[in-house]
Design an enzyme around this catalytic site. Structure first.
Site, PDB file in Angstrom:
ATOM      1  N   GLU A 110      18.508 -17.074  -6.018  1.00 32.82           N
ATOM      2  CA  GLU A 110      18.054 -15.768  -6.492  1.00 32.82           C
ATOM      3  C   GLU A 110      17.624 -15.833  -7.963  1.00 32.82           C
ATOM      4  OE1 GLU A 110      17.093 -13.239  -5.172  1.00 32.82           O
ATOM      5  OE2 GLU A 110      17.270 -11.583  -6.573  1.00 32.82           O
ATOM      6  N   LYS A 143       6.239  -4.145  -3.577  1.00 29.67           N
ATOM      7  CA  LYS A 143       7.675  -3.926  -3.376  1.00 29.67           C
ATOM      8  C   LYS A 143       8.057  -3.902  -1.902  1.00 29.67           C
ATOM      9  CE  LYS A 143      11.750  -2.522  -4.961  1.00 29.67           C
ATOM     10  NZ  LYS A 143      12.517  -3.604  -5.570  1.00 29.67           N
ATOM     11  N   GLU A 177       9.053 -15.091 -10.006  1.00 31.21           N
ATOM     12  CA  GLU A 177       8.193 -13.984  -9.565  1.00 31.21           C
ATOM     13  C   GLU A 177       7.714 -13.123 -10.721  1.00 31.21           C
ATOM     14  OE1 GLU A 177       9.937 -11.011  -6.926  1.00 31.21           O
ATOM     15  OE2 GLU A 177      11.897 -11.356  -7.810  1.00 31.21           O
ATOM     16  N   ASN A 230      -1.727   2.384   5.519  1.00 32.39           N
ATOM     17  CA  ASN A 230      -0.797   1.323   5.136  1.00 32.39           C
ATOM     18  C   ASN A 230      -0.432   0.575   6.415  1.00 32.39           C
ATOM     19  OD1 ASN A 230       2.748   1.418   4.283  1.00 32.39           O
ATOM     20  ND2 ASN A 230       1.337  -0.279   4.199  1.00 32.39           N
ATOM     21  N   GLY A 231      -0.658  -0.730   6.417  1.00 31.31           N
ATOM     22  CA  GLY A 231      -0.367  -1.519   7.606  1.00 31.31           C
ATOM     23  C   GLY A 231      -1.538  -2.418   7.931  1.00 31.31           C
ATOM     24  N   TRP A 240      -2.644  -2.892  -1.706  1.00 26.30           N
ATOM     25  CA  TRP A 240      -2.294  -4.312  -1.779  1.00 26.30           C
ATOM     26  C   TRP A 240      -3.149  -4.951  -0.703  1.00 26.30           C
ATOM     27  CZ3 TRP A 240      -0.289  -8.192   1.348  1.00 26.30           C
ATOM     28  CH2 TRP A 240       0.234  -9.319   0.698  1.00 26.30           C
ATOM     29  N   ARG A 278       4.050  -0.413  -4.652  1.00 24.43           N
ATOM     30  CA  ARG A 278       3.753  -0.858  -3.284  1.00 24.43           C
ATOM     31  C   ARG A 278       2.448  -1.650  -3.197  1.00 24.43           C
ATOM     32  NH1 ARG A 278       6.808   1.924   0.437  1.00 24.43           N
ATOM     33  NH2 ARG A 278       5.357   1.335   2.077  1.00 24.43           N
ATOM     34  N   LYS A 334      13.920 -14.821  -9.178  1.00 22.69           N
ATOM     35  CA  LYS A 334      13.713 -13.765 -10.192  1.00 22.69           C
ATOM     36  C   LYS A 334      12.802 -14.282 -11.290  1.00 22.69           C
ATOM     37  CE  LYS A 334      14.622 -11.094  -8.725  1.00 22.69           C
ATOM     38  NZ  LYS A 334      14.951 -10.410  -7.556  1.00 22.69           N
ATOM     39  N   CYS A 385       0.835  -1.197   0.000  1.00 25.29           N
ATOM     40  CA  CYS A 385       0.000   0.000   0.000  1.00 25.29           C
ATOM     41  C   CYS A 385       0.874   1.254   0.000  1.00 25.29           C
ATOM     42  CB  CYS A 385      -0.945   0.093   1.177  1.00 25.29           C
ATOM     43  SG  CYS A 385      -2.080  -1.274   1.263  1.00 25.29           S
ATOM     44  N   HIS A 424      18.468 -36.663  -4.385  1.00 26.87           N
ATOM     45  CA  HIS A 424      17.801 -37.147  -3.173  1.00 26.87           C
ATOM     46  C   HIS A 424      16.290 -36.966  -3.266  1.00 26.87           C
ATOM     47  CE1 HIS A 424      21.559 -38.051  -1.233  1.00 26.87           C
ATOM     48  NE2 HIS A 424      22.013 -36.893  -1.687  1.00 26.87           N
TER      49      HIS A 424
HETATM   50  C1  F6R Z   1      12.312 -10.192  -4.806  1.00 26.85           C
HETATM   51  C2  F6R Z   1      12.231  -9.127  -3.831  1.00 26.85           C
HETATM   52  C3  F6R Z   1      11.837  -9.494  -2.443  1.00 26.85           C
HETATM   53  C4  F6R Z   1      12.581  -8.618  -1.421  1.00 26.85           C
HETATM   54  C5  F6R Z   1      12.038  -8.875  -0.018  1.00 26.85           C
HETATM   55  C6  F6R Z   1      12.764  -8.047   1.025  1.00 26.85           C
HETATM   56  O1  F6R Z   1      12.708  -9.699  -6.050  1.00 26.85           O
HETATM   57  O2  F6R Z   1      12.449  -7.988  -4.120  1.00 26.85           O
HETATM   58  O3  F6R Z   1      12.036 -10.839  -2.168  1.00 26.85           O
HETATM   59  O4  F6R Z   1      13.937  -8.890  -1.487  1.00 26.85           O
HETATM   60  O5  F6R Z   1      10.673  -8.562   0.022  1.00 26.85           O
HETATM   61  O6  F6R Z   1      12.606  -6.682   0.786  1.00 26.85           O
HETATM   62  P1  F6R Z   1      13.590  -5.633   1.413  1.00 26.85           P
HETATM   63  O7  F6R Z   1      14.930  -5.849   0.817  1.00 26.85           O
HETATM   64  O8  F6R Z   1      13.012  -4.297   1.060  1.00 26.85           O
HETATM   65  O9  F6R Z   1      13.609  -5.878   2.901  1.00 26.85           O
END
Ligand code: F6R
Length: 608
Positions: free
Chosen positions: A481, A603, A488, A101-102, A75, A27, A485, A2, A504
């Site tokens: 990672e 994000k 997602e 937000n929260g 969100w 967000r 990537k 949000c 395994h």
């Molecule tokens: C994936 C991604 C998330 C963040 C995670 C932590 O591409 O961006 O997995 O890494 O939500 O976010 P931060 O780094 O802001 O604590």
């Protein structure tokens, strides 16, 4: 999770709210809404769907005249994305409007309390409860009403509030969710994050826990939780306004991938001067680093993947044992933290709630906390004993790329610094590594030149249903990672495995045509990786390997190879992620996915 905005000044509020919300869509983007005060009434427009739906509904804000307003991009947490669950929420008297937000955790209890007082509710949200509660506490003094209501809320909140009877002011208050006040000339703003305001001002105030701000056209007053006025320091943000724009790229994600060489330069240059490491730690002393007998690295998502790379660096260079924990688990696992533990917290946003709470847990148990954070002045940065900023600039795409790379580089530097303090690395070796690290931006820029080749590889495999990533040692951390990537943003099912673990169980999923991405940058175990490649190929897999230039054995065994420049092996993690980011990007592009705003994600994860 949000985004909220607010504006008071001479301009038409609604178009400006829509424009600033656009910068916060990362967000949350399942619905949005704005409201303004005009001719003695609060007028609301809100809609399910992307912001463009609201833009059309309000003719880009033209249908809502007024020069004070608040806005929200959502969100969903409580209640599905729908028009009625979108913010702002109005109290039933029409007196109070709230964006939030929260999560208000005690909302059911408050709902019962308010129902008894005769309040009814239109939505399923916790936020509507907050609006009604403020209304209930209001007897003519808005600040008093908000303070009283907030004292009854548990959970996390950043709130932007309008009162119909006070059409000249916005009230903002926060706990555990981010909120900043932007200071303009003859106009003022609120926002969840800096990019929303860059076009209008770069002078901001960051509200601390429970601080409450009254924002008017001609000034801002801030009060602490006891109602005493607070003198806040104005923070000037250096970010270039263009940094929050796409700059000619089709997506923020591609722009941010391509910016990585520059970001690494900005991150490393001030920290390596004349062969010395300058981390500028104020509270964590070399003595603390010598005395520390274990390290916890806590983070979420990609940042936790950085933690696994950091573990490799720190254990290799200092021999101090490192435990990498997901922040959401660490909080509740009763971790054996002592005053001799160092906790390293990694976060791009600096606002991830689980990470913030994990930090508090570690501190409460006597550990010193060093954070690696991108957003200056964010909660995690503020609450750590020391912070190292990554200087990656605003990262807008939901999938992290440049911040991840900057975090990895900083972790290498932290490991070298610890090794220096603990005397575990000869000076000549330290100087060699620092020289190598200084050369990383140039190598990253060479790795980025593989863009066209990676796009071609993506064109061969974007139709896959499942993709496995395998690697050994630090390559496994990168595989985690690379796989995240890809899944997602492209929605292709993908998993990452330590290559030796595959047989395994998971190898039963490999069938003719399954794509396996095999990371082969870790020299000492390359031959074992070759065996793993052979094993999956024997079951019909197609193997896309990733290796340093000039690795003939890999080339002979795999179907395709993505190359990274040959470099000091400790730089391989930083280089190996680049082709994997590009691969994920191009696969998602070819699949027609919404790359910068993948479904269900946001994000900044400011809820548990
Ligand atoms: C994936 C991604 C998330 C963040 C995670 C932590 O591409 O961006 O997995 O890494 O939500 O976010 P931060 O780094 O802001 O604590």
């Amino acid at each position: 999770m949000c985004g909220i905005v607010g504006y008071v000044g001479p301009q038409a509020a609604a178009p400006l709210l829509l424009e600033t919300l656009q910068k916060l869509e990362y967000r949350g983007y399942d619905s949005s809404g704005i409201c303004v005060i005009h001719q003695g009434a609060i007028q609301v427009a809100k809609a399910r769907g992307r912001l463009r739906v609201l833009q059309e509904l309000t003719r880009n804000g033209q249908s809502l005249p007024g020069s004070i307003g608040i806005g929200h991009t959502r969100w969903a947490t409580h209640g599905e994305p729908s028009d009625v669950n979108s913010h702002p929420h109005l109290s039933q008297s029409g007196q109070v409007a709230v964006v939030h937000n929260g999560i208000v955790e005690n909302y059911l209890e408050l709902r019962d309390f308010l129902s008894e007082k005769g309040y009814t509710f239109a939505s399923e949200t916790d936020t509507e409860i907050a609006a009604q509660l403020i209304d209930h506490c209001y007897h003519g003094d808005p600040v008093q009403a908000v303070r009283e209501a907030v004292s009854l809320l548990t959970g996390s909140f950043a709130l932007g509030i309008l009162f119909r009877d006070h059409p000249d002011q916005i009230i903002a208050v926060r706990k555990d969710s981010p909120l900043i006040v932007g200071l303009g000339k003859g106009e003022n703003f609120i926002a969840s994050d800096i990019p929303a305001l860059l076009k209008h001002t770069r002078d901001i105030l960051r509200l601390d826990e429970y601080e409450l701000a009254v924002i008017r056209q001609d000034g801002v007053q801030v009060f602490d939780r006891y109602g005493d006025p607070v003198e806040k320091e104005v923070q000037h943000v250096d970010w270039d306004p263009g940094a929050a724009e796409k700059g000619g790229y089709a997506h923020f994600m591609l722009k941010e991938i391509m910016e990585q060489a520059e970001v690494l330069r900005d991150t490393l240059r001030p920290r390596i001067k004349d062969g010395a490491i300058c981390l500028d730690l104020k509270h964590i002393t070399p003595e603390d680093l010598r005395a520390c007998d274990r390290i916890y690295i806590v983070a979420c998502g990609s940042a936790s993947h950085v933690g696994h790379v950091a573990r490799y660096y720190i254990e290799k260079l200092t021999r101090v044992p490192v435990f990498v924990e997901l922040a959401s688990e660490f909080r509740y696992m009763d971790p054996p933290v002592t005053p001799h533990t160092l906790t390293i917290v990694i976060s791009q946003s600096g606002e991830t709630l689980d990470t913030l709470f994990a930090l508090r847990e570690a501190k409460a148990r006597g550990s010193k906390v060093l954070s690696i954070v991108n957003v200056v002045g964010s909660s995690i940065a503020n609450e750590s004993q020391d912070v190292i900023y990554t200087w990656a600039g605003p990262e807008i795409a939901v999938a992290t790329t440049k911040a991840y790379s900057a975090q990895v580089a900083i972790c290498y530097l932290v490991a070298l610094y610890m090794a220096q303090c603990r005397g575990t690395l000869p000076e000549t070796r330290l100087q060699e590594d620092l020289a190598a690290l200084s050369g990383l931006p140039e190598l990253a820029s060479r790795a980025l030149q593989a863009q066209d080749h990676i796009q071609y590889l993506a064109s061969l495999y974007f139709g896959c249903k499942d993709i496995f990533f395998i690697g050994r040692n630090v390559d496994w951390a990168i595989a985690l990672e690379g796989s995240l990537k890809l899944k997602e943003i492209s929605y292709i099912h993908s998993e990452a495995y330590a290559a030796g673990e595959l047989k395994h169980g998971t190898i039963s999923l490999v069938e003719p045509g399954t794509l396996v991405v095999a990371l082969c940058t870790y020299g000492p175990l390359q031959e074992k990786m070759i065996s793993n490649i052979r094993e999956v190929k024997a079951r019909g897999a197609i193997v896309l390997a990733l290796a340093p230039e000039g690795t003939p054995l890999v080339e002979e065994t795999a179907d395709h190879v993505m190359y990274i420049p040959r470099a000091n092996p400790l730089l391989n993690p930083s280089l190996a992620i680049i082709p994997l980011q590009l691969f994920a990007y191009y696969v998602a592009l070819l699949k027609g996915c919404d790359i910068d705003k993948p479904r269900n994600l946001a994000k900044s994860v400011t809820v548990e």
